[in-house]
Motif scaffolding. Structure first.
Motif, PDB file in Angstrom:
ATOM      1  N   VAL A  55     -12.820  -7.682 -33.407  1.00 27.88           N
ATOM      2  CA  VAL A  55     -13.596  -7.635 -32.116  1.00 27.88           C
ATOM      3  C   VAL A  55     -12.979  -8.974 -31.520  1.00 27.88           C
ATOM      4  CG1 VAL A  55     -15.502  -7.937 -30.937  1.00 27.88           C
ATOM      5  CG2 VAL A  55     -15.466  -6.547 -32.813  1.00 27.88           C
ATOM      6  N   VAL A  56     -12.431  -9.293 -30.315  1.00 24.38           N
ATOM      7  CA  VAL A  56     -11.994 -10.221 -29.579  1.00 24.38           C
ATOM      8  C   VAL A  56     -12.855 -10.198 -28.019  1.00 24.38           C
ATOM      9  CG1 VAL A  56     -10.225 -11.576 -28.558  1.00 24.38           C
ATOM     10  CG2 VAL A  56     -10.027 -10.315 -30.975  1.00 24.38           C
ATOM     11  N   PHE A  57     -13.306 -11.342 -27.790  1.00 29.30           N
ATOM     12  CA  PHE A  57     -14.147 -11.100 -26.522  1.00 29.30           C
ATOM     13  C   PHE A  57     -14.174 -12.724 -25.795  1.00 29.30           C
ATOM     14  CE2 PHE A  57     -17.559 -11.789 -29.852  1.00 29.30           C
ATOM     15  CZ  PHE A  57     -17.987 -13.008 -29.225  1.00 29.30           C
ATOM     16  N   THR A  58     -14.132 -12.563 -24.568  1.00 26.09           N
ATOM     17  CA  THR A  58     -14.449 -13.829 -23.963  1.00 26.09           C
ATOM     18  C   THR A  58     -15.715 -14.423 -23.947  1.00 26.09           C
ATOM     19  OG1 THR A  58     -12.998 -12.837 -22.000  1.00 26.09           O
ATOM     20  CG2 THR A  58     -14.396 -14.842 -21.350  1.00 26.09           C
ATOM     21  N   ALA A  59     -15.634 -15.541 -24.232  1.00 22.97           N
ATOM     22  CA  ALA A  59     -17.064 -16.220 -24.782  1.00 22.97           C
ATOM     23  C   ALA A  59     -18.131 -16.220 -23.585  1.00 22.97           C
ATOM     24  CB  ALA A  59     -16.797 -17.702 -25.092  1.00 22.97           C
TER      25      ALA A  59
ATOM     26  N   HIS B 271     -13.175 -19.309 -23.131  1.00 28.87           N
ATOM     27  CA  HIS B 271     -11.935 -18.916 -24.295  1.00 28.87           C
ATOM     28  C   HIS B 271     -12.813 -17.644 -25.070  1.00 28.87           C
ATOM     29  CE1 HIS B 271     -15.683 -20.921 -25.829  1.00 28.87           C
ATOM     30  NE2 HIS B 271     -15.463 -20.237 -26.868  1.00 28.87           N
ATOM     31  N   GLU B 272     -11.824 -17.519 -25.894  1.00 28.74           N
ATOM     32  CA  GLU B 272     -11.992 -16.106 -26.760  1.00 28.74           C
ATOM     33  C   GLU B 272     -12.421 -16.627 -28.034  1.00 28.74           C
ATOM     34  OE1 GLU B 272      -8.181 -13.769 -26.842  1.00 28.74           O
ATOM     35  OE2 GLU B 272      -8.450 -13.141 -24.927  1.00 28.74           O
ATOM     36  N   VAL B 273     -13.433 -15.581 -28.352  1.00 33.54           N
ATOM     37  CA  VAL B 273     -13.767 -15.475 -29.714  1.00 33.54           C
ATOM     38  C   VAL B 273     -13.594 -14.260 -30.550  1.00 33.54           C
ATOM     39  CG1 VAL B 273     -15.965 -15.329 -30.976  1.00 33.54           C
ATOM     40  CG2 VAL B 273     -16.044 -16.895 -28.954  1.00 33.54           C
TER      41      VAL B 273
END
Length: 154
Positions: free
Chosen positions: A14-18, A67-69
């Motif tokens: 999973v990658v998402f905008t913070a 940022h991305e998490v």
């Protein structure tokens, strides 16, 4: 990027905008992924993952805006392994381990909560990548591992 996820042989990625709203979505997806693979201590897993994602979301950008998490969840033997990372400079996790913040503190409990619920917790040297492990039959919360300001285990 707002939110993306996929499952492959390496697990759930999973990658998402913070943004806080993305944490709930990620935790729900992780719960679904884990629960499809037998009985697990889901409360513990969801709590430690949520704390890790929240810390990366709130603190991982070093004040540089969005940022991305990134989070990867794998099932390894009889354990769930979760790795959370962010692009920030990290933090001094060594100074936070095993410490409960003062009772009147408005934040700062996440590391202690993760220590109490995870069976294993390790940071990279910089403190911007965290690996959590929860065993299927691992201890649940209530096992006091954190110390108060006087250094006594609670």
């Amino acid at each position: 990027m707002a939110y993306a996820s996929h499952i492959d042989q390496g697990g759930l990625h999973v990658v998402f905008t913070a943004k806080a709203r993305n944490i709930d979505r990620a935790v729900a997806e992780i719960e679904d992924f884990v629960s499809r693979n037998g009985a697990w201590p889901l409360f513990d897993i969801k709590l430690i993952v949520r704390e890790a994602l929240l810390n990366a979301t709130l603190h991982g950008g070093a004040g540089h805006g969005s940022h991305e998490v990134s989070c990867t969840v794998r099932l390894v033997d009889d354990a769930v392994e979760c790795t959370v990372s962010d692009p920030g400079p990290g933090f001094d996790w060594r100074a936070r381990r095993g410490r409960i913040p003062p009772l009147d503190a408005e934040s700062g409990r996440g590391v202690c909560i993760m220590e109490a619920y995870a069976d294993m917790m390790e940071y990279n040297a910089a403190g911007n990548v965290l690996r959590l492990v929860k065993k299927r039959g691992g201890e649940s919360c209530g096992t006091p591992r954190c110390q108060d300001e006087a250094g006594k285990t609670k």
